[in-house]
Scaffold this active site. Structure first.
Site, PDB file in Angstrom:
ATOM      1  N   GLY A 120       0.856  -1.204  -0.104  1.00 37.90           N
ATOM      2  CA  GLY A 120       0.040  -0.054  -0.121  1.00 37.90           C
ATOM      3  C   GLY A 120       0.819   1.263  -0.039  1.00 37.90           C
ATOM      4  N   GLY A 171       0.000  -4.754   0.409  1.00 36.20           N
ATOM      5  CA  GLY A 171      -1.149  -4.724  -0.289  1.00 36.20           C
ATOM      6  C   GLY A 171      -1.285  -5.670  -1.594  1.00 36.20           C
ATOM      7  N   GLU A 194       5.598  -5.591   7.359  1.00 38.06           N
ATOM      8  CA  GLU A 194       4.676  -4.569   8.204  1.00 38.06           C
ATOM      9  C   GLU A 194       5.279  -4.071   9.777  1.00 38.06           C
ATOM     10  OE1 GLU A 194       2.141  -5.750   5.157  1.00 38.06           O
ATOM     11  OE2 GLU A 194       3.225  -6.963   6.400  1.00 38.06           O
ATOM     12  N   ASP A 202      -1.449  -7.218   7.431  1.00 42.12           N
ATOM     13  CA  ASP A 202      -2.852  -7.089   7.246  1.00 42.12           C
ATOM     14  C   ASP A 202      -3.158  -7.718   6.036  1.00 42.12           C
ATOM     15  OD1 ASP A 202      -1.495  -5.124   5.812  1.00 42.12           O
ATOM     16  OD2 ASP A 202      -3.199  -3.690   5.831  1.00 42.12           O
TER      17      ASP A 202
END
Length: 489
Positions: A120, A171, A194, A202
């Site tokens: 992301g 992502g 992350e 996530d």
């Protein structure tokens, strides 16, 4: 059933066309100039999230090649990092394709040869958090929309293929890990980085990482270890390994598939699976399972503990170069991120796919208000310095602090997902045999002398990687008695 179409109109992103081999680039020149008009229409659509930034025109390219619908992330200068504009284009397109009788197979890939999607666009989110009063709220809304897209892919009702060619992290993993077909190439680089930036694994990692063999998921979540090429297949993250040179021919062949109207989803998936297998060139010579053998035994020993402190103490007891490097890696991570990620790996085993995304939406919103996310992104991605975590040590991260990431405040509703699809285990299995499947066969084989390797080779049609994977598991977890009977340790 396979047929070749004699005539059909189609449009494909020009960068996707460039991947096709000379034998398949017989499409008319007009296909090369339609992508701008095609993507321009995608920016004028319903379903864009309220408050989302104005979509960029060409950050996602959409195309069609007979029955295949192509989605290409088009920010190569940013390694195709996923942003709000891209999410708000892809989601309604997938909803549209679900209803179309002409759309048989969906494929997603990244522009260029470096990345499918490197994650992301966290740098813009951290900047937003620092400079806007409503920054954390808006950033939380981005993650909510991203997770809705990931859930849509996880419960999609048509064959979905993710081409993990190049860097596939964060992502990009969300767009891949939940698809029934996940193709790794010699250029694939997988990681969930992350905890390195003060965040948590996530995009549904709560669901797919705990379901990997042994403690591989916990190890990948806490350390952000990178896996390359065939190793992504061995870990169970990819379902297929192909050389990148055949991707264009594969796309062309998939476009020729025609499904009977009455064909069920499993029947359609089986046909796609056998079609992908046609283009397999095998694994590179002398490929080994790198996270196997004694290293894998150490991973299961050390990362099976239920506290980060317990994992660290176990690594110290190993007294090996690998354990020393792993300790150094964990020492650099956000202490809060490590403890949240470990809790996530333990409780995520019991979450359904829907609950995983709903829970992660709450965890992400908590991190948007936590100092470590802005500090980690700013230090590592912008300033190129060592971050200063708050709290700075594992001892300072209390159980109550971790609990807040997993407790939904009274009155706060769960994320509303785009479909009612839900399950506790992935419904489709086209990757290598899992360690659990190998154990079940050894313990319950009709004849204890049956060869597990040959059994799974036959079961999967001699799928590349099966021999290496089953052989590694047998050497580590089973043995033969004197009379040739396989016994699980």
């Amino acid at each position: 059933m396979l047929v070749r179409h004699s005539a059909c109109r189609f449009s494909t992103p020009s960068s996707w066309i460039s991947r096709l081999s000379p034998a398949t680039t017989t499409m008319p020149l007009r296909a090369k100039v339609t992508n701008r008009a095609f993507t321009a229409s995608a920016t004028n659509m319903k379903g864009v999230s309220k408050g989302a930034p104005t979509p960029a025109q060409d950050d996602v390219l959409f195309g069609s090649l007979y029955g295949v619908r192509l989605i290409e992330l088009n920010r190569p200068e940013k390694l195709n990092a996923l942003n709000w504009s891209m999410v708000n284009k892809i989601t309604p397109r997938l909803q549209e394709y679900k209803k179309s009788q002409l759309a048989n197979v969906i494929m997603v890939a990244g522009a260029g040869q470096k990345a499918m999607c490197a994650g992301g666009d966290v740098a813009s989110l951290a900047e937003q958090n620092r400079t806007r009063e409503d920054g954390p709220k808006r950033s939380s809304e981005f993650f909510a929309e991203e997770y809705k897209l990931d859930h849509l892919i996880a419960t999609y009702t048509k064959p979905f293929i993710s081409v993990m060619d190049g860097i596939t992290m964060g992502g990009g993993v969300g767009l891949s890990a939940h698809a029934p077909f996940r193709i790794a190439t010699e250029r694939t680089v997988f990681a969930m980085p992350e905890t390195n930036i003060g965040f948590f694994p996530d995009v549904g990692a709560s669901f797919f990482l705990p379901r990997l063999d042994g403690e591989l998921g916990t190890y990948l979540a806490l350390t952000s270890e990178r896996l390359n090429g065939p190793q992504v297949l061995f870990a169970g993250i990819a379902t297929h390994y192909l050389d990148s040179s055949v991707l264009g021919n594969l796309t062309q062949r998939l476009s020729e598939l025609v499904f009977q109207d009455y064909a069920t989803l499993p029947e359609r998936l089986d046909l796609v699976n056998s079609t992908i297998a046609e283009f397999s060139t095998g694994l590179p010579v002398s490929t080994e399972v790198k996270l196997g053998g004694s290293k894998r035994e150490a991973i299961d020993r050390c990362f099976g503990h239920n506290t980060v402190e317990g994992i660290i103490e176990a690594l110290k007891q190993e007294n090996t170069p690998w354990a020393t490097r792993t300790l150094e890696t964990l020492a650099q991570r956000s202490p809060t991120s490590l403890k949240v990620a470990l809790r996530q790996m333990r409780v995520g085993k019991k979450w359904s796919i829907a609950e995983a995304f709903q829970r992660e939406a709450h965890i992400a919103s908590q991190f948007m208000r936590h100092p470590d996310f802005n500090e980690g992104v700013g230090a590592l991605l912008v300033d190129k310095r060592a971050p200063t975590w708050q709290p700075a040590s594992l001892e300072e991260v209390t159980t109550d602090m971790v609990d807040r990431f997993f407790t939904l405040p009274e009155g706060e509703s769960r994320l509303e997902l785009p479909s009612e699809g839900d399950y506790n285990e992935y419904p489709h299995h086209y990757g290598l045999p899992t360690e659990a499947a190998i154990r079940m066969f050894v313990r319950g084989a009709s004849s204890a002398k049956d060869d597990p390797i040959e059994h799974f080779v036959g079961l999967t049609g001699d799928k590349p990687g099966v021999r290496e994977k089953v052989d590694e598991v047998l050497k580590r977890k089973a043995h033969k008695s004197r009379d040739g009977v396989w016994l699980w340790k």
